[in-house]
Design a protein around this motif. Sequence first.
Motif, PDB file in Angstrom:
ATOM      1  N   PHE A 202      77.639 -24.295  -7.337  1.00 11.11           N
ATOM      2  CA  PHE A 202      77.320 -22.870  -7.343  1.00 11.11           C
ATOM      3  C   PHE A 202      77.121 -22.334  -5.937  1.00 11.11           C
ATOM      4  CE2 PHE A 202      76.064 -18.953  -9.042  1.00 11.11           C
ATOM      5  CZ  PHE A 202      74.983 -18.489  -8.317  1.00 11.11           C
ATOM      6  N   TRP A 203      76.220 -22.979  -5.184  1.00 10.95           N
ATOM      7  CA  TRP A 203      75.943 -22.479  -3.843  1.00 10.95           C
ATOM      8  C   TRP A 203      77.072 -22.814  -2.870  1.00 10.95           C
ATOM      9  CZ3 TRP A 203      72.639 -18.830  -3.174  1.00 10.95           C
ATOM     10  CH2 TRP A 203      71.508 -18.751  -3.989  1.00 10.95           C
ATOM     11  N   ASN A 204      77.739 -23.942  -3.085  1.00  9.37           N
ATOM     12  CA  ASN A 204      78.777 -24.360  -2.141  1.00  9.37           C
ATOM     13  C   ASN A 204      80.096 -23.605  -2.344  1.00  9.37           C
ATOM     14  OD1 ASN A 204      79.117 -26.589  -0.051  1.00  9.37           O
ATOM     15  ND2 ASN A 204      80.946 -26.872  -1.250  1.00  9.37           N
ATOM     16  N   PHE A 205      80.391 -23.223  -3.582  1.00  9.05           N
ATOM     17  CA  PHE A 205      81.670 -22.584  -3.870  1.00  9.05           C
ATOM     18  C   PHE A 205      81.546 -21.236  -4.573  1.00  9.05           C
ATOM     19  CE2 PHE A 205      84.135 -25.892  -2.319  1.00  9.05           C
ATOM     20  CZ  PHE A 205      83.883 -27.115  -2.921  1.00  9.05           C
ATOM     21  N   ASP A 206      80.917 -21.242  -5.764  1.00  5.06           N
ATOM     22  CA  ASP A 206      80.941 -20.027  -6.582  1.00  5.06           C
ATOM     23  C   ASP A 206      80.285 -18.832  -5.916  1.00  5.06           C
ATOM     24  OD1 ASP A 206      80.601 -22.457  -8.810  1.00  5.06           O
ATOM     25  OD2 ASP A 206      82.083 -20.920  -9.287  1.00  5.06           O
ATOM     26  N   ALA A 207      79.092 -19.034  -5.331  1.00  7.57           N
ATOM     27  CA  ALA A 207      78.417 -17.906  -4.683  1.00  7.57           C
ATOM     28  C   ALA A 207      79.225 -17.411  -3.486  1.00  7.57           C
ATOM     29  CB  ALA A 207      77.017 -18.320  -4.233  1.00  7.57           C
ATOM     30  N   LEU A 208      80.154 -18.229  -3.006  1.00  8.95           N
ATOM     31  CA  LEU A 208      80.997 -17.846  -1.879  1.00  8.95           C
ATOM     32  C   LEU A 208      82.382 -17.421  -2.346  1.00  8.95           C
ATOM     33  CD1 LEU A 208      79.960 -20.683   0.565  1.00  8.95           C
ATOM     34  CD2 LEU A 208      79.333 -18.299   0.690  1.00  8.95           C
ATOM     35  N   PHE A 209      82.497 -17.018  -3.604  1.00 12.48           N
ATOM     36  CA  PHE A 209      83.739 -16.459  -4.128  1.00 12.48           C
ATOM     37  C   PHE A 209      84.921 -17.411  -4.023  1.00 12.48           C
ATOM     38  CE2 PHE A 209      85.534 -13.041  -6.186  1.00 12.48           C
ATOM     39  CZ  PHE A 209      86.658 -12.502  -5.580  1.00 12.48           C
TER      40      PHE A 209
END
Lengths: 198, 569
Positions: A14-21
Motif C-alpha cells: 500500500f505505502w510502497n506502491f498503491d499510495a504512490l499511484f
Amino acid sequence: FTEMPTDNFVESSFWNFDALFQPQQHPARDQHDTFFLQDPAEAPELPAGYTAKVKKVHSQGGYGSQGYKYEWRLEEARRNLLRTHTTSASARVLYQLARQEKFSPVKYFSIDRVFRNESLDATHLAEFHQVEGVVADRGLTLGHLMGTLRQFFTKLGITQLRFKPAYNPYTEPSMEVFSYHKGLKKWVEVGNSGVFRP
Amino acid sequence: DEEFNELCFEFGLELDEITSEKDIISKEKGEEKAKGASDTVLYKIDVPANRYDLLCLEGLVRGLQVFKERINLPRYEKIIPAQGEGQRLIITEETVQVRPHAVAAVLRNINFTKERYDSFIDLQEKLHQNICRRRALVAIGTHDLDTISGPFTFTAKAPSEIKFKPLNQSQEYTASQIMDLYRTDSHLRHYLHLIENKPLYPVIYDSNGVVLSMPPIINGDHTKISVNTRNVFVECTGTDITKAKIVLDIIVTMFSEYCEKPFSVEAAEVVYPNGKTHIYPELAYRKEKVKPELINKKIGISETPSSLAKLLTRMCLKSHVTGNGNNIEIEIPPTRADIIHACDIVEDAAIAYGYNNIQMTIPKTYTIANQLPLNKLTELLRLDLAAAGFTEALTFALCSQEDIADKLGMDISATKAVRIANPKTAEFQVARTTLLPGLLKTIAANRKMPLPLKLFEISDIVVKDPNTDVGARNYRHFCAVYYNKSPGFEIIHGLLDRVMQLLEVPPNEENGYTIKATEGSAFFPGRCAEIFAKGQSIGKLGVLHPDVITKFELTMPCSALEINIEPFV
C-alpha cells in the motif's frame, strides 16, 4: 531539510506502491523486481479512510484524473515487501502532513537502504542506499525543482547538469538528471525527480 | 548520430546503443558467426513504460515528426460499414469463466512490405510484454480476412473439443495436445499456465468452423498473415476491457497508415451474450480544457496561450485557444492513453518547451532543519567508536537462515525473523535479526589483514512485531567484534564502558547500567554477560563460542558485543 523517519525496511504494498499511484498490474510489482515477504506476509493495518480514497483513484479516477480503470484489490495492497524505494517513507510523511490542521510548508530528506530483487553484478546490488528529498509548498514549479537539484548537486561537486523527460507512476512531470562524467566522457544518469501527481 | 541523440534526449527517449546486426552477433557469438550479417546501423531506443504509441517505428517516427513540426498529426477515422456488411464478433457466455472481454476491428486494403510486416508482428509482441502483462490481461490476434468469413464467434470449449492446425505446424492437434506440444517451446511455454487448468479454453471460430485462434496461446495456421495480405482482422481478447480497448486502438492507429485510405479503420461490431452490441475500435478523441496560467505556473515559464497551444500540438495534443484567449482546448487522440490528468498535459507542454530551457529557481520556502534524533545519536557514536580504534563496516541486511540461527547455535523459530518469499539466492532468505553474522563474515573475508581486527557497525536489524501496522519493525543496533590471538573480553568490556560513558549512563543499578553473568548459545560458557539499562535488557557481550567461530570459517578467538541503542535516543 528535516530528516524523515525511515527506520522500517518492511513496508506494505500500500505505502510502497498503491499510495504512490503505481498500478497493481505494473511490472515492478512482479516477483522479479520486488522482495515479497513470506512472514509476515500481510500488513494487518492500513489507514481505512485513506485506503478507500486510493482505491477510488486507481479504479475510477479522482482529483481531476481519469484513473487507471481497473479492479483494485485490497489483498494486493496488504502484501508485505522490503521497500523498493524510500519514497514510501515520503508518502507516509506527506500523509501525516495532510492530516495536520493547518498546512505548513516542509522540506524533508532521507538517506537509507532500499531492496530490489536483482542479480548482483558490477553495477547492481540487491541492497543499496537512496538519497531522497521532498519539498511541499504552495506555488512550486518545475523550475524550482530544477533549481533545488542544481544546488544539491553543486554541493556534491557535480556542476554540469541536463534534465531529461522521464516517467514515474507517481510524478508528472518527471525528469531524469544527467551529469557529464569527464572520466567516461559521456552523460550519465545521476538522479530521478518529479512533481507529485495531484 | 549526435543530432538524433539530442532529439531523443529532448523528447524523453533514451538512445541506449548504436549498433548493427553484425555487432550484436559478434558480441553474443563471436566474430566468425557475424560474417555476412547486416552492417546497417541499428538504434536501440528505450521508450518510457507509459507510451504505447512509441513502441513501433511507425509511431515513433510519427511522434518525432510532429514534434519537429514536419507533419501534422494525422486524424484517425473510423469507417462504419453499411448495415450487414461489417464484420461481427459474437461473444458467448462461456467465455466469462476464462477470458470475458473481446474487441475487434478491420484494416482494409493494407499494403505490407517486409519491413512493415516485421514491424507489425514486432508491435504485437511489445504490447504483449508491456501493457498486456505477458498476455495475461490482453492477447492480440491478427488474421488474414480473405481466408475466413464472418460472423465470428468467441466462445470457450473443453480442451478435447478444440482441434486445429496451429501456426506454422503441419498437422491438426487438439487443445490438450497443443499444451504438450508447446511445453518446451522457449517462447510460448510461459503463457500456457494462463488457461491450462481451466475447464474451458477460449477459442475463436469463423462461420465455417475454422479456428482463428486459441488465445492467449497461439493463432491458427489457416489465417496467418503474410506480406501479401490485403485485409486484416484484428481481435484482442482479455480480462481487462480498458486495456483491450487501448491495445486495439494502438494497433489500428499505427498501421492504418498503410491502408489504401490512410489512417482509416473499418469498424467491427461486437455482440455480447446479453444481446447488446458495441462498435469497435472506439478511437475516442477526448477534449480537455486547461487554463494557460495553470501550465505556466506549474512549469515556471510565462508563455502566451497561443504559443502554449502550439507547444502542445507538437506533442500530438492538438490544441487551440478558446474563450477570450484565457483557455486552451486540447484534443487528446486515441494514441495518448497515458494522458489521464491535467498534469500529464503540463508535462508535455514542458517537454515541448524544452526542460533545459526552463529557468532554475530556488523555492522561497522557509523551514527549520532537523536531524532525526536516532540518526543523530548514531552519527555521534560512530565518530567516537572510530576514535576508540574500531573500524566501521557496512554489511547486507539480508542473509541466509543459517547465518542468524544455526551458525549461532539457535533455532530459527526463536529469532522472530522476517522471511523473504522469493529470494534469488540462498544468501537473501531472511532479514537479519543481529549484526553479528555480518561482521563475522567481514572478518572471514579479511583474514589476511594484520591482527587484531576490531570492527563495529551501527545499523538496523529487523524483527517481527505484531504491534506495528505492517507486522515488523527495525531496531537500531550497535555491534562490535574483537578478533585476535587472545579473545580480548576486557577490550570489548572496556568498549561497552566507553559507550555508556558517552551516553552518560552511570555504571550503577538504579539509574544506569549493569551486567550480569548469563549463558548464551553463541557465547563461551562462563564468558558471557547480559547488559541491563533503563529497566530492560539491551544486549549481550562475551567471548564467542569456538563452534560459532568455526562455522563462520574463522580460526582465532573472538569477543563480541551487541546492544540496542534505541532506548538511549
